[in-house]
Motif scaffolding. Structure first.
Motif, PDB file in Angstrom:
ATOM      1  N   MET A   1       2.803   8.958  40.550  1.00  0.00           N
ATOM      2  CA  MET A   1       2.953  10.277  41.158  1.00  0.00           C
ATOM      3  C   MET A   1       4.092  10.297  42.190  1.00  0.00           C
ATOM      4  N   LYS A   2       4.117   9.204  42.980  1.00  0.00           N
ATOM      5  CA  LYS A   2       5.159   9.070  44.001  1.00  0.00           C
ATOM      6  C   LYS A   2       6.553   9.228  43.363  1.00  0.00           C
ATOM      7  N   ASN A   3       6.722   8.568  42.196  1.00  0.00           N
ATOM      8  CA  ASN A   3       8.024   8.622  41.527  1.00  0.00           C
ATOM      9  C   ASN A   3       8.330  10.008  40.982  1.00  0.00           C
ATOM     10  N   LYS A   4       7.301  10.695  40.543  1.00  0.00           N
ATOM     11  CA  LYS A   4       7.509  12.044  40.013  1.00  0.00           C
ATOM     12  C   LYS A   4       7.983  12.968  41.152  1.00  0.00           C
ATOM     13  N   ILE A   5       7.314  12.832  42.302  1.00  0.00           N
ATOM     14  CA  ILE A   5       7.703  13.659  43.459  1.00  0.00           C
ATOM     15  C   ILE A   5       9.141  13.334  43.870  1.00  0.00           C
ATOM     16  N   LEU A   6       9.430  12.030  43.864  1.00  0.00           N
ATOM     17  CA  LEU A   6      10.783  11.604  44.231  1.00  0.00           C
ATOM     18  C   LEU A   6      11.807  12.227  43.282  1.00  0.00           C
ATOM     19  N   GLN A   7      11.496  12.190  41.988  1.00  0.00           N
ATOM     20  CA  GLN A   7      12.414  12.753  40.997  1.00  0.00           C
ATOM     21  C   GLN A   7      12.622  14.249  41.230  1.00  0.00           C
ATOM     22  N   GLU A   8      11.537  14.962  41.532  1.00  0.00           N
ATOM     23  CA  GLU A   8      11.651  16.403  41.804  1.00  0.00           C
ATOM     24  C   GLU A   8      12.553  16.642  43.010  1.00  0.00           C
ATOM     25  N   LEU A   9      12.373  15.823  44.061  1.00  0.00           N
ATOM     26  CA  LEU A   9      13.195  15.974  45.266  1.00  0.00           C
ATOM     27  C   LEU A   9      14.665  15.696  44.950  1.00  0.00           C
ATOM     28  N   MET A  10      14.885  14.658  44.139  1.00  0.00           N
ATOM     29  CA  MET A  10      16.268  14.316  43.779  1.00  0.00           C
ATOM     30  C   MET A  10      16.908  15.440  42.979  1.00  0.00           C
ATOM     31  N   ASP A  11      16.122  16.044  42.084  1.00  0.00           N
ATOM     32  CA  ASP A  11      16.662  17.117  41.247  1.00  0.00           C
ATOM     33  C   ASP A  11      17.153  18.304  42.089  1.00  0.00           C
ATOM     34  N   GLN A  12      16.639  18.440  43.299  1.00  0.00           N
ATOM     35  CA  GLN A  12      17.059  19.563  44.164  1.00  0.00           C
ATOM     36  C   GLN A  12      18.427  19.319  44.802  1.00  0.00           C
ATOM     37  N   GLN A  13      18.935  18.086  44.647  1.00  0.00           N
ATOM     38  CA  GLN A  13      20.261  17.710  45.170  1.00  0.00           C
ATOM     39  C   GLN A  13      20.486  18.158  46.613  1.00  0.00           C
ATOM     40  N   GLU A  24       2.824  22.419  42.433  1.00  0.00           N
ATOM     41  CA  GLU A  24       2.680  23.044  41.109  1.00  0.00           C
ATOM     42  C   GLU A  24       3.361  22.203  40.031  1.00  0.00           C
ATOM     43  N   LYS A  25       4.596  21.798  40.321  1.00  0.00           N
ATOM     44  CA  LYS A  25       5.342  21.006  39.340  1.00  0.00           C
ATOM     45  C   LYS A  25       4.636  19.685  39.043  1.00  0.00           C
ATOM     46  N   CYS A  26       4.062  19.068  40.081  1.00  0.00           N
ATOM     47  CA  CYS A  26       3.453  17.750  39.898  1.00  0.00           C
ATOM     48  C   CYS A  26       1.957  17.837  39.594  1.00  0.00           C
ATOM     49  N   LYS A  27       1.447  19.013  39.592  1.00  0.00           N
ATOM     50  CA  LYS A  27       0.030  19.266  39.278  1.00  0.00           C
ATOM     51  C   LYS A  27      -0.926  18.474  40.173  1.00  0.00           C
ATOM     52  N   VAL A  28      -0.637  18.510  41.477  1.00  0.00           N
ATOM     53  CA  VAL A  28      -1.547  17.908  42.468  1.00  0.00           C
ATOM     54  C   VAL A  28      -1.652  18.865  43.659  1.00  0.00           C
ATOM     55  N   SER A  29      -2.564  18.567  44.586  1.00  0.00           N
ATOM     56  CA  SER A  29      -2.741  19.449  45.736  1.00  0.00           C
ATOM     57  C   SER A  29      -1.595  19.280  46.743  1.00  0.00           C
ATOM     58  N   ARG A  30      -1.471  20.233  47.633  1.00  0.00           N
ATOM     59  CA  ARG A  30      -0.422  20.115  48.662  1.00  0.00           C
ATOM     60  C   ARG A  30      -0.705  18.962  49.614  1.00  0.00           C
ATOM     61  N   THR A  31      -1.985  18.663  49.816  1.00  0.00           N
ATOM     62  CA  THR A  31      -2.332  17.514  50.677  1.00  0.00           C
ATOM     63  C   THR A  31      -1.864  16.223  50.015  1.00  0.00           C
ATOM     64  N   ALA A  32      -2.037  16.158  48.690  1.00  0.00           N
ATOM     65  CA  ALA A  32      -1.586  14.945  47.977  1.00  0.00           C
ATOM     66  C   ALA A  32      -0.069  14.814  48.095  1.00  0.00           C
ATOM     67  N   ILE A  33       0.629  15.939  47.976  1.00  0.00           N
ATOM     68  CA  ILE A  33       2.095  15.903  48.116  1.00  0.00           C
ATOM     69  C   ILE A  33       2.460  15.340  49.485  1.00  0.00           C
ATOM     70  N   TRP A  34       1.808  15.834  50.505  1.00  0.00           N
ATOM     71  CA  TRP A  34       2.102  15.413  51.883  1.00  0.00           C
ATOM     72  C   TRP A  34       1.877  13.896  52.043  1.00  0.00           C
ATOM     73  N   LYS A  35       0.789  13.405  51.432  1.00  0.00           N
ATOM     74  CA  LYS A  35       0.500  11.956  51.521  1.00  0.00           C
ATOM     75  C   LYS A  35       1.595  11.134  50.823  1.00  0.00           C
ATOM     76  N   HIS A  36       1.982  11.598  49.635  1.00  0.00           N
ATOM     77  CA  HIS A  36       3.009  10.853  48.893  1.00  0.00           C
ATOM     78  C   HIS A  36       4.365  10.908  49.603  1.00  0.00           C
TER      79      HIS A  36
END
Ligand code: BTX
Length: 325
Positions: A1-13, A24-36
């Motif tokens: 999941m960490k890598n997926k979030i990283l990839q999404e962030l990278m895609d934003q350049q 939404e993109k990673c299909k997890v909660s906002r709390t999970a995003i914050w932790k990752h």
């Protein structure tokens, strides 16, 4: 999941993406995003947060982070799996501990080494953020006798990387050093685990002084860095990627064709010692000789003072009459 979030962030350049959109993109909660995101920060990624805007990843040129390296690799095997540390005792020691259960081509890299090792248990100075301190784990299917040849392949790929990225002409000092102006800029330590006829794995440790501004006085007269030679700070990531890309090509041609030809061409044409009078130290023995060639087997061929040609497997070589390393 960490890598997926990283990839999404990278895609934003470098642009912001909201926590909600990320979730939404990673299909997890906002709390999970914050932790990752916090975990990614612990790994060294610089991620800014702004009210109502969300998160954005800042370009990070200062660390050798796996995802950043992998973006610039053209390899199939080398560096497909990268383990990065901020600090470690020795990347070679760590590699040995995990080699059995790790795929061939795995790269261990650390920002600093607290007990970096050279040959015969010697120390390798590896200060934080200044160099490239790395180890490749390889599992080729060839007999243990071939293992030492990897040092020549590594030396040739480091030479190519330095030449291509910096336009600096270094020299390869058989068997395991790269020197510039008579001082050591890189050292290679190849180790292996094998039975009589079977190689389990090879560990190729490479230490390159990149942005070091000075060295401990015990080695100051024989060590240099690419920064000191070039006069400008060097992008470690660009250099590392070039070396890994070059390594895979040379390694592949060795594994497939069984010859060291391409690596040897580089090692011979850019040798610090061929054609020179040298002193060879092997254990307690010292001998004067002329370095004549590097054989197809990666051995040093020398002409002794008695006029006899002989091949040397390993040893310490210094150039007669020349100062420095
Ligand atoms: P070597 O035995 O040929 O050289 C070690 C000698 O080089 C030391 O005794 C010292 O005189 C000198 N030296 C120490 N540190 C440096 C430095 N930073 N620059 C120049 N000279 C130095 C060479 O061994 C092989 C070194 C491999 C290092 C890599 S780093 C990643 C991997 N992990 C690990 O522990 N070792 C390898």
């Amino acid at each position: 999941m960490k890598n997926k979030i990283l990839q999404e962030l990278m895609d934003q350049q470098g642009q912001y993406i909201s926590g909600e959109a990320l979730a939404e993109k990673c299909k997890v909660s906002r709390t999970a995003i914050w932790k990752h995101i916090n975990n990614l920060r612990k790994l060294g990624y610089i991620i800014e947060t702004a009210n109502k805007k969300g998160y954005r990843l800042l370009e990070n040129n200062s660390l050798l982070l796996p995802a950043e390296i992998q973006k610039h690799l053209t390899t199939k095997e080398i560096g497909k799996n990268i383990i990065h540390f901020n600090s470690i005792d020795s990347t070679n020691s760590y590699a040995k501990g995990i080699a059995d259960k790790t795929p061939s081509g795995t790269l261990i890299i650390s920002e600093e080494q607290l007990s970096g090792r050279g040959r015969l248990g010697r120390e390798w100075e590896s200060p934080k953020g200044d160099g490239i301190w790395m180890t490749l784990i390889l599992k080729p299917k060839f007999p243990p006798s071939e293992g030492g040849k990897l040092t020549q392949i590594a030396a040739a790929s480091v030479w190519q990387g330095i030449n291509k990225v910096l336009g600096l002409k270094s020299l390869i000092k058989w068997p395991n050093d790269i020197v510039i102006n008579g001082k050591k800029v890189c050292g290679i330590l190849t180790e292996m685990s094998a039975e009589l006829n079977q190689l389990h794995y090879l560990i190729v440790g490479i230490g390159i002084n990149v942005n070091n501004e000075a060295f401990h006085n015990t080695i100051a007269d024989k060590a240099t860095s690419l920064f000191l030679e070039k006069g400008e700070k060097i992008n470690r990531r660009a250099l590392l990627c070039e070396i890994l890309n070059a390594f895979e090509l040379l390694y592949d041609s060795f594994v497939k064709e069984g010859t060291l030809k391409e690596s040897l061409n580089i090692c011979r044409n850019n040798s610090a010692i061929l054609g020179k009078e040298v002193i060879i130290q092997q254990g307690a023995n010292q001998a004067k000789a002329k370095a004549v060639d590097i054989t197809e087997e990666g051995l040093l061929e020398v002409l002794t003072e008695e006029g006899k040609k002989t091949e040397i497997l390993t040893g310490e070589v210094s150039i007669r009459g020349e100062k420095g390393y």
